[in-house]
Design a protein around this motif. Structure first.
Motif, PDB file in Angstrom:
ATOM      1  N   ALA A 166       0.830  -1.211   0.000  1.00 18.61           N
ATOM      2  CA  ALA A 166       0.000   0.000   0.000  1.00 18.61           C
ATOM      3  C   ALA A 166       0.863   1.258   0.000  1.00 18.61           C
ATOM      4  O   ALA A 166       0.594   2.218  -0.741  1.00 18.61           O
ATOM      5  CB  ALA A 166      -0.926  -0.003   1.208  1.00 18.61           C
ATOM      6  N   ILE A 167       1.908   1.248   0.810  1.00 15.82           N
ATOM      7  CA  ILE A 167       2.812   2.403   0.857  1.00 15.82           C
ATOM      8  C   ILE A 167       3.487   2.597  -0.497  1.00 15.82           C
ATOM      9  O   ILE A 167       3.613   3.730  -0.994  1.00 15.82           O
ATOM     10  CB  ILE A 167       3.844   2.226   1.986  1.00 15.82           C
ATOM     11  N   THR A 168       3.901   1.478  -1.106  1.00 11.65           N
ATOM     12  CA  THR A 168       4.536   1.548  -2.420  1.00 11.65           C
ATOM     13  C   THR A 168       3.586   2.134  -3.467  1.00 11.65           C
ATOM     14  O   THR A 168       3.986   2.968  -4.286  1.00 11.65           O
ATOM     15  CB  THR A 168       4.998   0.145  -2.862  1.00 11.65           C
ATOM     16  N   MET A 169       2.349   1.700  -3.431  1.00 14.30           N
ATOM     17  CA  MET A 169       1.372   2.206  -4.401  1.00 14.30           C
ATOM     18  C   MET A 169       1.144   3.711  -4.243  1.00 14.30           C
ATOM     19  O   MET A 169       1.066   4.442  -5.231  1.00 14.30           O
ATOM     20  CB  MET A 169       0.038   1.460  -4.281  1.00 14.30           C
ATOM     21  N   PHE A 170       1.039   4.161  -2.991  1.00 14.26           N
ATOM     22  CA  PHE A 170       0.845   5.596  -2.767  1.00 14.26           C
ATOM     23  C   PHE A 170       2.040   6.394  -3.279  1.00 14.26           C
ATOM     24  O   PHE A 170       1.875   7.456  -3.891  1.00 14.26           O
ATOM     25  CB  PHE A 170       0.603   5.892  -1.287  1.00 14.26           C
ATOM     26  N   ILE A 171       3.240   5.893  -3.041  1.00 11.39           N
ATOM     27  CA  ILE A 171       4.437   6.593  -3.514  1.00 11.39           C
ATOM     28  C   ILE A 171       4.471   6.627  -5.044  1.00 11.39           C
ATOM     29  O   ILE A 171       4.777   7.663  -5.653  1.00 11.39           O
ATOM     30  CB  ILE A 171       5.707   5.933  -2.933  1.00 11.39           C
ATOM     31  N   CYS A 172       4.161   5.490  -5.664  1.00 12.06           N
ATOM     32  CA  CYS A 172       4.178   5.427  -7.134  1.00 12.06           C
ATOM     33  C   CYS A 172       3.102   6.319  -7.740  1.00 12.06           C
ATOM     34  O   CYS A 172       3.330   6.979  -8.764  1.00 12.06           O
ATOM     35  CB  CYS A 172       4.009   3.988  -7.594  1.00 12.06           C
ATOM     36  N   LEU A 173       1.929   6.352  -7.143  1.00 10.00           N
ATOM     37  CA  LEU A 173       0.860   7.220  -7.653  1.00 10.00           C
ATOM     38  C   LEU A 173       1.211   8.694  -7.462  1.00 10.00           C
ATOM     39  O   LEU A 173       0.954   9.529  -8.336  1.00 10.00           O
ATOM     40  CB  LEU A 173      -0.468   6.893  -6.967  1.00 10.00           C
ATOM     41  N   LEU A 199       3.428   0.027 -15.853  1.00  6.57           N
ATOM     42  CA  LEU A 199       4.215  -1.206 -15.919  1.00  6.57           C
ATOM     43  C   LEU A 199       5.354  -1.188 -14.900  1.00  6.57           C
ATOM     44  O   LEU A 199       5.612  -2.180 -14.215  1.00  6.57           O
ATOM     45  CB  LEU A 199       4.761  -1.418 -17.332  1.00  6.57           C
ATOM     46  N   TYR A 200       6.016  -0.050 -14.790  1.00  5.21           N
ATOM     47  CA  TYR A 200       7.099   0.098 -13.811  1.00  5.21           C
ATOM     48  C   TYR A 200       6.545  -0.049 -12.384  1.00  5.21           C
ATOM     49  O   TYR A 200       7.147  -0.708 -11.543  1.00  5.21           O
ATOM     50  CB  TYR A 200       7.781   1.456 -13.989  1.00  5.21           C
ATOM     51  N   THR A 201       5.391   0.551 -12.137  1.00  4.54           N
ATOM     52  CA  THR A 201       4.757   0.461 -10.823  1.00  4.54           C
ATOM     53  C   THR A 201       4.442  -0.992 -10.463  1.00  4.54           C
ATOM     54  O   THR A 201       4.681  -1.432  -9.339  1.00  4.54           O
ATOM     55  CB  THR A 201       3.469   1.299 -10.794  1.00  4.54           C
ATOM     56  N   LEU A 202       3.918  -1.744 -11.425  1.00  6.31           N
ATOM     57  CA  LEU A 202       3.590  -3.144 -11.159  1.00  6.31           C
ATOM     58  C   LEU A 202       4.839  -3.982 -10.900  1.00  6.31           C
ATOM     59  O   LEU A 202       4.830  -4.873 -10.034  1.00  6.31           O
ATOM     60  CB  LEU A 202       2.787  -3.732 -12.325  1.00  6.31           C
ATOM     61  N   LYS A 203       5.912  -3.715 -11.616  1.00  6.42           N
ATOM     62  CA  LYS A 203       7.173  -4.431 -11.376  1.00  6.42           C
ATOM     63  C   LYS A 203       7.713  -4.140  -9.974  1.00  6.42           C
ATOM     64  O   LYS A 203       8.121  -5.045  -9.249  1.00  6.42           O
ATOM     65  CB  LYS A 203       8.208  -4.054 -12.429  1.00  6.42           C
ATOM     66  N   VAL A 204       7.706  -2.865  -9.624  1.00  6.76           N
ATOM     67  CA  VAL A 204       8.180  -2.477  -8.295  1.00  6.76           C
ATOM     68  C   VAL A 204       7.287  -3.082  -7.217  1.00  6.76           C
ATOM     69  O   VAL A 204       7.777  -3.622  -6.212  1.00  6.76           O
ATOM     70  CB  VAL A 204       8.227  -0.933  -8.162  1.00  6.76           C
ATOM     71  N   LEU A 205       5.984  -3.049  -7.424  1.00  5.37           N
ATOM     72  CA  LEU A 205       5.047  -3.596  -6.452  1.00  5.37           C
ATOM     73  C   LEU A 205       5.255  -5.095  -6.266  1.00  5.37           C
ATOM     74  O   LEU A 205       5.261  -5.592  -5.136  1.00  5.37           O
ATOM     75  CB  LEU A 205       3.608  -3.306  -6.872  1.00  5.37           C
TER      76      LEU A 205
END
Length: 92
Positions: free
Chosen positions: A16-23, A30-36
């Motif tokens: 969740a924290i990763t998603m908020f940072i990426c958004l 695609l980069y967000t999904l790889k990082v997640l």
């Protein structure tokens, strides 16, 4: 059983924290999904290791407490037996 959901909780919190940072930083999807995916796998492993460590620590402390209780019971039995023999010698 107490710590059954610990790895999932750690993993999902990190995700969740990763998603908020990426958004917030407007990264590509695609980069967000790889990082997640990487974050979820890493934190699942970390959560599992922490869970195993906590269970091991609690088992050791419970084992130590049970050993202490056994030692106290043996000491009390020894004291009762010595008191009984003292009373027997006084009666004679």
């Amino acid at each position: 059983m107490k710590y059954r959901y610990l790895p999932a909780t750690v993993m999902l919190s990190a995700g969740a924290i990763t998603m908020f940072i990426c958004l917030y930083n407007r990264y590509d999807a695609l980069y967000t999904l790889k990082v997640l995916l990487a974050i979820l796998i890493i934190f699942l492993i970390i959560g599992s290791l922490v869970r195993k460590a906590l269970i091991k620590i609690l088992d050791m402390s419970n084992e130590k407490e049970s050993d202490d209780n056994k030692d106290k019971a043996v000491e009390e039995d020894t004291q009762e037996n010595s008191n009984d023999s003292d009373n027997d010698s006084k009666i004679s």
